[in-house]
Write an enzyme that holds these catalytic residues in place. Structure first.
Site, short mmCIF file in Angstrom:
data_model
loop_
_atom_site.label_atom_id
_atom_site.label_comp_id
_atom_site.label_asym_id
_atom_site.label_seq_id
_atom_site.Cartn_x
_atom_site.Cartn_y
_atom_site.Cartn_z
N SER C 129 30.71 29.81 46.93
CA SER C 129 32.16 30.02 47.14
C SER C 129 32.91 28.71 47.13
O SER C 129 32.35 27.65 47.43
CB SER C 129 32.41 30.69 48.50
OG SER C 129 31.85 31.96 48.53
N GLU C 243 16.63 38.56 50.68
CA GLU C 243 17.07 39.73 51.43
C GLU C 243 18.01 40.58 50.60
O GLU C 243 18.95 41.15 51.13
CB GLU C 243 17.76 39.32 52.74
CG GLU C 243 16.79 38.83 53.76
CD GLU C 243 17.36 38.95 55.16
OE1 GLU C 243 16.73 38.46 56.08
OE2 GLU C 243 18.44 39.57 55.33
N THR C 372 33.16 41.46 48.30
CA THR C 372 33.74 42.40 49.25
C THR C 372 33.15 43.78 49.02
O THR C 372 32.49 44.03 48.02
CB THR C 372 35.27 42.49 49.03
OG1 THR C 372 35.48 42.94 47.69
CG2 THR C 372 35.94 41.14 49.21
N GLU C 374 34.75 46.23 48.16
CA GLU C 374 35.38 46.71 46.93
C GLU C 374 34.53 46.34 45.70
O GLU C 374 34.35 47.16 44.80
CB GLU C 374 36.78 46.11 46.76
CG GLU C 374 37.89 46.85 47.47
CD GLU C 374 37.90 46.64 48.98
OE1 GLU C 374 37.24 45.69 49.46
OE2 GLU C 374 38.54 47.42 49.68
#
Lengths: 389, 362, 389, 362
Positions: C129, C243, C372, C374
Site C-alpha cells: 500500500s 494465510e 475492501t 467491495e
C-alpha cells in the site's frame, strides 16, 4: 414540529375509517395474493360511494367533483383504504392521470377527463414499462409518429395492470427518435377501444391479471397528447405522485401486522403460553413493530413534503425502499412465526388470517416497481446525498 | 481432507442433470403442479428405472446401497430441476423409517416395490396421534396435518405418541390410506404437491400393522429424519444454485442503460452474496452427509446445515426476484416455482430457529 | 469427500496444541486490541522453539530448515497459532516472502534468505500500500529507477505493519512508468538499514505501531530484485498466499468465541439461570456458532485447494469476506451479550475475558485488508461467477 | 403535521454548529480524552455561558425553559462535534432527577450552580445500593459500577433499592463524592470519560441527603431517564449524520481506479443505506421528544427511538470503517472517535434488545 393531524384531519380519518368499517365487511376485503373480478367490482362500488361524499378524488378541485383537500388528506385516504383492505380500483386515474391533467392538460381535457375520474366512473391503466424497458425507463421504444390526422402508435407496453378493466391507457411514447432519450418522449391518453390495440394476458403471481398491450398502427387524435410534445418524460416524472408517500401500501401491510400481533397474543398452539410470550416471537414482533412505525414516519414525511408544495425525491425513494425491505422482513417473520400453517391459502380450512400470510409473502416478491431497489439507492445517493453520477 | 466429489459422484451428477434436462423441463413441473396430483408418472417410472428410489437402500431389496453423500449429489440435481413427486417424503423419509424400524417381513413387502416406483409411502406425525390396545385390538385415533400425498399413498406410516401408563415411547404403525375411518381433507397451500389433514376415527389395525415393535419407533424415526433433513438441504442447495445460474445468465444478457445489468456493481454484489451462501450451504450439507456416512455423531452438523439452509432459501428468493424484477412477478416466469418451493423447504423438517435451538452451545 | 485430517495431520495438530498450551501460558497470550514489544519478543521466542522442531516454516523444504509439508499442515499451524493466541511474529517472511523466493528467487537468493526465515531469525515487513494507493494496488507510485549500480527507490509505502521491527521490507515498485500499470512493476527485498529509508510512526487503533516508510534515493543492488523485472505484479499475486486460507484469523476469533460460550454457560449475572439459558442469548450463541463453523469450512476449502496445487481465487475472497463479516457480527454479539462490561479494557479489574471483547470489536473495524469487502465481492462475481467486468 | 424545525430551532442548530466548529475541534476532543479527565474546562465554561446546561430547566434557576425538542436539536450538534464532558450525565440525567425529585431547597442549592457550569452531578444506580436507617441515622452501603465522572463530580445521586420490609420503593440520596467511606476505583474502558466502581462502605448521611422523600424516588428517576434516553438518541443521531457527511465527502475526493470511489455503486449504496437509517433515527427521535413536550404518553416511542439508535450506531460504524478502510484503522484518523462513542452510547440507558423488550406488542 408536529407529529399529529389537525382536528379536521383527525375527524376525516375517523369518519373514513368508520365508513369503511361499515361498508367493507371482512368477507369483501381484499386478500393479499388473491384477485377476483368480483372484489374489484366491489372496490369500484365503494369508490362511487366515496365519490358521493367527495372523498374519492380528495385532492382534486371541487368543481371537478373532488374534495379540494391537500396531501395530508390524500395520505389519510390512502392509508385508510389500505388498512381497510378495500379492493383496489381507480387508483391510476385518481393518483397519476388526474394530477397530470391538472398540471398539463388543456381546459377541454380537464373538462373531459377529470369529472369521470372523480366520480369513480372510469378505469385507467398505465403504459410505462415495455418488454425491453425496465429500470431505464427513458429508453422506451413505443413510437408515436405524426401523420396527417394525429399520431400513429406502434410497439408494446408490458406489465400493464388493469389493462383488461381499463377504459383508457395513460402512456409514454417516443415522438422524436433523434433527440436525446429523455427529450423525445410525449404523454398520451388513449381510449382502450381504439382499433389496433390488443392485449396478451400476463398473469401475476399475486393473482392479478396484467397484460402486454400491443399497438399496431393505432391512430390517435391530436387531442390525445397531454401537455407539450417531447416534454412527456419531465411531465410524467413531476406528476408521478400517486401514493408517492406509499401510505396505501403501508396501510395494507400494517393491517396484517396488527392481525398477526392479535393472533400471537390470542393463540397458544402448544397449549401453554400465548405465542407472543415466547421470547423469540416477542422479540420479532417488537422488532417488526419498530420497522412498521419507522416505515409509517418515512411515508408521512413524503406526504407532508407534498403538502408544503415540495416535490419529494430522495425522500420518496427512502420511503419506498424502506417499505419494500420491511414488507419482506415482515412476511418472512410472519411465515416463520406461524410455521407451515402460514403457507395455507385463503379458502383452506385451517388457513390463519384469511391466508393473508402466504399472500403477503407472495406480494413481497414485488421487489421492484417505480424502479428496482438498486435504482432507489442510486437516487438516494445521487440526489439525496449529492454523490457523483 | 478433500472437498471434491469422486469421479463416480461427478458422473452421477452429470447423468442426472442431463436426464432431467430432457425428462423434466419446467413444462413437466408445471403440469404436475397444476394437475393437483403433484406427480409426473412417466418421469417417476424412469427415475425408478435409474435406481433413484433405492439409491441408499440395501441391494437385497433392489437398491444401490450407495452413500448418503451420493444421494446428496442426486438431490442437488433433483432440486435444480424442481422434480415433482414424493421422492423425498417416500423414497427417503418413509423408506428409511421402514429400513431402520421395520421387521424383515415389512421391509421385504415394502422396499422392493418402493424402489421399483410402485409403492408410495408417507409419514403422518403429530401430538394428537395415538395407538391404543382396545380389547386386544390395536386402534389408531387422532389426526395429523400436512400429510403429503396422503391421497395417493399406498400406506401411511403414523408416528403415534407414547400412551401414558402403557407404552413408554413412540409407536409406528402402517395404515392403508383407503381404510375405513381414515378421513382426508385437502389443505391447499403454496406447496407443489397435495397434502392433507388426515383424521383417524378409531381405525382398527391388524397386529402386523405395527412397524417393528410397539413403543420402539423413536430411533428409526430419528435416524430417518436425520437423513431426510440432509437430503432436504441438498434439494434446497440445488435450487439455490440454479437460481444463481439463472440470475447470472440473465444479468449478462439483460440490457439497461446501454449495458448488461451484470456490469452493475450492485447486481454483481447480490450475486456474490448468494454465491457465498451457496458455497457455505454446500460445505455444511456435505459435511453432515459425510459424517453420517462415517457413522460419526452428526446431529450438530445436521442442525447447522438445516439452519443455514433456511437462510440460503431466503437469500436465493430475494436475489432472484430482485434481479429478475418485474418479469419474475409473472406466472409464466419460472422464478416463483423456486421461491414457493424454497419457502416450503425452509419450514420442512424444522426451520432455522428450530435447528439453531437444537445446536449445542456449550 | 473427506472432512477430516489424515492420522499424521491429526497427530501434528495434537502435538502442536499441546506444545503451545505448555509454552504459551495465559498471561503471555496475545490480547485483541493490544500490542506490546514484550509480547512480540515472546512471539519470536516461540517461533524459534517451533523452528527447532521444524514446525515453523512447515511448508518450506527441509534443506532450508523447513518442515517439508503441504498446505493442510500450513493451515493447521496457522489455526493453532491463532487459537493459542501466540503473539504474532515472523509471519510476513514465512507466509509471503519465502514462497515468493521459492517460486522466483535465484539459487543464491534462496541460500541467502530462506534459512534465516525458517529459523525465525529475521523479521520482514511488506510494502504494498501507498498513501494514495489502496484497493487499486496496481496503480502504485513508488519508483525504482535503474542507474549504473542497481536501482534507486523514491516514494513511500503506507500502512506498513512491523516496519519498526523488520530487518527487511518486501516491496513492489514501479520499474517501467510507461508500461500498462500491471506490467511495469517489480518485486524487491530491501534491507531496512539501507541509507535513505525513514519511518513515520502510524499507530493503529488495535494498539499496533505501523509506519509510513519513506524512500529518499535509496540505492539497491541488482540482487535485490526478485524474479523478473516488470513481472512483479503477477509474481506477487500468485504467491500472496500467507494465510490465504485465513485460518490464523479464524483460530484467533474462534478462541474468543469459545471463551464467551464458556463464560455464558458459567455466569449468571442476575443470580438466576446462566446467561446461555436466556433464550435470546442462546439463540445468538447458536447463530454465531453456525457462523464460526461455516467460516472454518470456507477457510479449510482454500487450504485444501492449495494442497491440490490449485491457486484459490474467488474461494479465497469468499473465505476472507465471510470472515470479515462474521468477525464483526461476533464482536457485536459479544458486546451486546456482555453489556457495558464488554467495553472494559484488558487490565481493568472487572474486564471479562482479559478485555478481549472490546479488543475484538476494535479489531473488527479492520474491514479491509487484501482489498475492501467491495473488492472481494467484485472478485467473487467476476472471477467466481464469470460476470462481466 | 410538520416535520421541520422552527426558525428558532434552525438558528439554535446553526449557532451551535458554528460555535462548536471553532471551540470544539477534534484537537480539543482528543485532549480531553487523553488527559483522562474527559473534560475541556474552557469549552465547558463557554457552553454554560451559552445556556446549554440549563436549556430545559426552569427560568427561576437560571435555565432557558425550552422544549425537549430544542435540547434534541442541540444534542445532535453535541454528538456531531464529539463534545467532551458530562453534558448528558450531569446537565440532563442528573439535573432532571433533581428537578423532578428534589425539594425546593435542593433545587435551589444545585440547579443554578449546575446551570452556571460550576456543579457537576452524577448518578449511581445498581441492585446492590441500599440506604438504611441505623439508630436513627441514614446509612448508605453497597456499590455501583460505571459511575461516570465520579472522580470529579461534586455530588453523586445514588438510586438505592427498596429496603425489604421497610421502604417500598427507590430512595434517592445525595452523597458527597469526597465523603468518608466512598471508595472509587477507575474502570478503564473504551469510553472517552472517566468512570468508576464506587463502593459505599456504610457511609453516614445527614437527613437532608435524601432527594425528595424516602421511597419516592422512582418517578423522578423514570422521568429523567426518559428525557436522557431521547437526548442520548439525539447525540447518536448527530454522530451518525457527521459520519455520513464525512464518508460522502471522502468518497467524492478519494480516487481509485481513475475515479472517485463515490462513483462506485457499492459505495453509493452503503451511503444510501446509512442515509435511510439516519432519516429514520431523526424521525423516531423527534417523535419521542415531541410527545414528551406535548405531555403525551411516550414510553413506546422512546423505546423505539433508542432501539433504532443502536442499529444506527452499528451501521454508522460499519459504513465509516468500510469506506475509509485502512486510514480509519489509524489512531490519527477521527473515525474511531465516532465508533468508540457509538458503542458506548448503544449500551447506555438500555440497548436495542432491552428497548425492544420494553415495547408493547399487543
Amino acid at each position: 414540529m408536529d407529529f399529529d393531524f389537525t382536528p379536521e384531519q383527525s375527524q376525516f380519518k375517523d369518519e373514513l375509517r368508520e365508513f369503511l368499517r361499515a361498508e367493507v365487511p371482512l368477507e369483501k376485503q381484499e386478500v393479499f395474493g388473491q384477485w377476483s373480478e368480483e372484489q374489484y367490482q366491489f372496490g369500484r362500488e365503494i369508490n362511487r360511494q366515496l365519490a358521493a361524499r367527495n372523498w374519492l378524488a380528495i385532492g382534486l378541485p371541487e368543481k371537478y367533483g373532488g374534495g379540494g383537500k391537500g396531501a395530508i388528506e390524500r395520505g389519510i385516504l390512502a392509508e385508510e383504504l389500505g388498512y381497510g383492505r378495500v379492493p383496489k380500483a381507480g387508483f391510476i386515474g385518481l393518483g397519476i392521470v388526474a394530477p397530470a391533467i391538472m398540471a398539463f392538460g388543456t381546459k377541454d381535457q380537464k373538462d373531459l377527463y377529470l369529472s369521470p375520474i372523480a366520480k369513480g366512473e372510469v378505469e385507467y391503466c398505465q403504459g410505462f414499462s415495455e418488454p425491453n424497458v425496465g429500470s431505464d425507463l427513458a429508453s422506451l421504444e413505443l413510437r408515436a409518429e405524426r401523420d396527417g390526422d394525429g399520431y400513429v402508435l406502434n410497439g408494446a407496453k408490458m406489465f400493464t395492470s388493469y389493462a383488461f378493466q381499463a377504459d383508457y391507457i395513460y402512456l409514454l411514447a417516443r415522438t422524436d427518435p433523434q433527440a436525446e432519450k429523455h427529450r423525445g418522449i410525449s404523454l398520451f391518453i388513449v381510449d382502450m377501444k381504439t382499433s389496433g390495440i390488443s392485449l396478451q394476458p400476463l398473469p401475476y403471481i399475486n393473482g392479478e391479471m396484467a397484460a402486454q398491450v400491443d399497438f399496431d398502427n393505432v391512430c390517435l387524435p391530436w387531442s390525445s397528447l397531454i401537455g407539450e410534445e417531447n416534454r412527456g418524460w419531465y411531465q410524467a416524472m413531476t406528476t408521478l405522485d400517486y401514493e408517492r408517500s406509499g401510505l396505501g401500501r403501508y396501510g395494507s401491510v400494517r393491517r396484517v401486522f396488527d392481525d398477526i400481533t392479535d393472533f400471537c397474543n390470542d393463540s397458544a398452539p402448544d397449549g401453554g403460553q400465548p405465542l407472543a410470550e415466547h421470547p423469540l416471537v416477542r422479540h420479532q414482533l417488537a422488532d417488526r413493530r419498530l420497522g412498521m412505525e419507522t416505515w409509517k414516519l418515512l411515508c408521512w414525511r413524503v406526504a407532508w413534503l407534498q403538502s408544503t408544495g415540495s416535490t419529494p425525491n430522495a425522500e420518496a425513494s427512502i420511503a419506498f425502499l424502506y417499505g419494500t425491505d420491511e414488507r419482506l422482513r415482515f412476511a418472512e417473520m410472519a411465515m416463520e412465526v406461524l410455521g407451515p400453517y402460514a403457507t395455507l391459502r385463503n379458502g383452506s380450512g385451517q388457513a390463519p388470517l384469511l391466508g393473508n400470510i402466504e399472500g403477503i409473502h407472495r406480494e413481497a416478491m414485488h421487489l421492484h416497481g417505480a424502479g428496482t431497489t438498486e435504482i432507489h439507492r442510486n437516487i438516494i445517493a445521487q440526489r439525496g446525498l449529492g454523490m457523483p453520477r | 481432507m478433500n472437498f471434491s466429489l469422486t469421479s463416480e459422484q461427478q458422473l452421477l451428477r452429470n447423468t442426472a442433470r442431463e436426464f432431467l434436462a430432457i425428462e423434466c423441463p419446467t413444462s413437466v413441473v408445471r403440469e404436475a403442479e397444476e394437475s393437483g396430483v403433484g406427480h409426473a408418472p412417466d418421469l417417476w417410472r424412469k427415475m425408478a428405472d435409474l435406481g433413484w428410489m433405492g439409491i441408499c437402500l440395501p441391494k437385497k431389496y433392489g437398491g444401490e446401497e450407495s452413500l448418503l453423500t451420493d444421494q446428496t449429489v442426486l438431490f442437488e440435481e433433483v432440486g435444480r430441476a424442481l422434480v415433482p413427486g414424493p421422492l423425498l417424503s417416500s423414497s427417503v423419509l418413509a423408506a428409511q423409517i421402514v429400513l431402520h424400524g421395520g421387521t424383515d417381513q415389512q421391509k421385504e413387502t415394502l422396499l422392493p416395490g418402493m424402489i421399483r416406483g410402485e409403492i408410495i409411502l408417507t409419514l403422518a406425525r403429530g401430538e394428537r396421534l395415538e395407538t391404543s390396545s382396545q380389547s386386544g385390538n390395536l386402534v389408531l385415533s387422532g389426526d395429523s396435518s400436512f400429510v403429503r400425498y396422503a391421497g395417493s399413498a399406498n400406506q401411511i406410516i403414523c408416528a403415534t405418541r407414547p400412551a401414558i401408563g402403557a407404552w413408554p415411547d413412540t409407536t409406528l404403525v402402517l395404515v392403508d390410506g383407503q381404510a375405513d375411518g381414515v378421513i382426508k381433507t385437502a389443505m391447499e397451500s403454496i406447496a407443489n404437491y397435495p397434502q392433507f389433514l388426515v383424521e383417524f376415527d378409531d381405525v382398527s389395525l391388524p397386529d402386523d400393522a405395527v412397524l417393528g415393535e410397539i413403543a420402539e419407533g423413536r430411533v428409526a424415526l430419528e435416524l430417518a429424519t436425520q437423513r431426510a433433513t440432509v437430503i432436504q438441504c441438498a434439494e434446497t442447495l440445488g435450487r439455490a444454485e440454479k437460481v444463481l445460474d439463472m440470475v447470472v445468465e440473465y444479468a449478462g444478457m439483460r440490457q439497461q442503460f446501454g449495458q448488461p445489468i451484470g456490469t452493475f456493481q450492485a447486481v454483481q454484489h447480490r450475486c456474490a452474496n448468494l454465491k457465498v451462501a451457496v458455497d457455505s450451504g454446500r460445505l455444511l450439507t456435505y459435511q453432515a452427509a459425510w459424517r453420517l456416512d462415517q457413522n460419526l455423531r452428526a446431529s450438530d452438523e445436521i442442525a447447522m446445515a438445516k439452519a443455514q439452509s433456511g437462510t440460503l432459501s431466503r437469500l436465493a428468493t430475494e436475489t432472484g426476484h430482485s434481479i429478475f424484477a418485474g418479469i419474475s412477478f409473472t406466472v409464466e416466469h419460472d422464478m416463483h416455482l423456486y421461491s414457493d418451493r424454497a419457502k416450503i423447504a425452509e419450514a420442512n423438517l424444522g426451520d432455522t430457529e428450530y435447528h439453531l435451538d437444537q445446536m449445542i452451545v456449550d
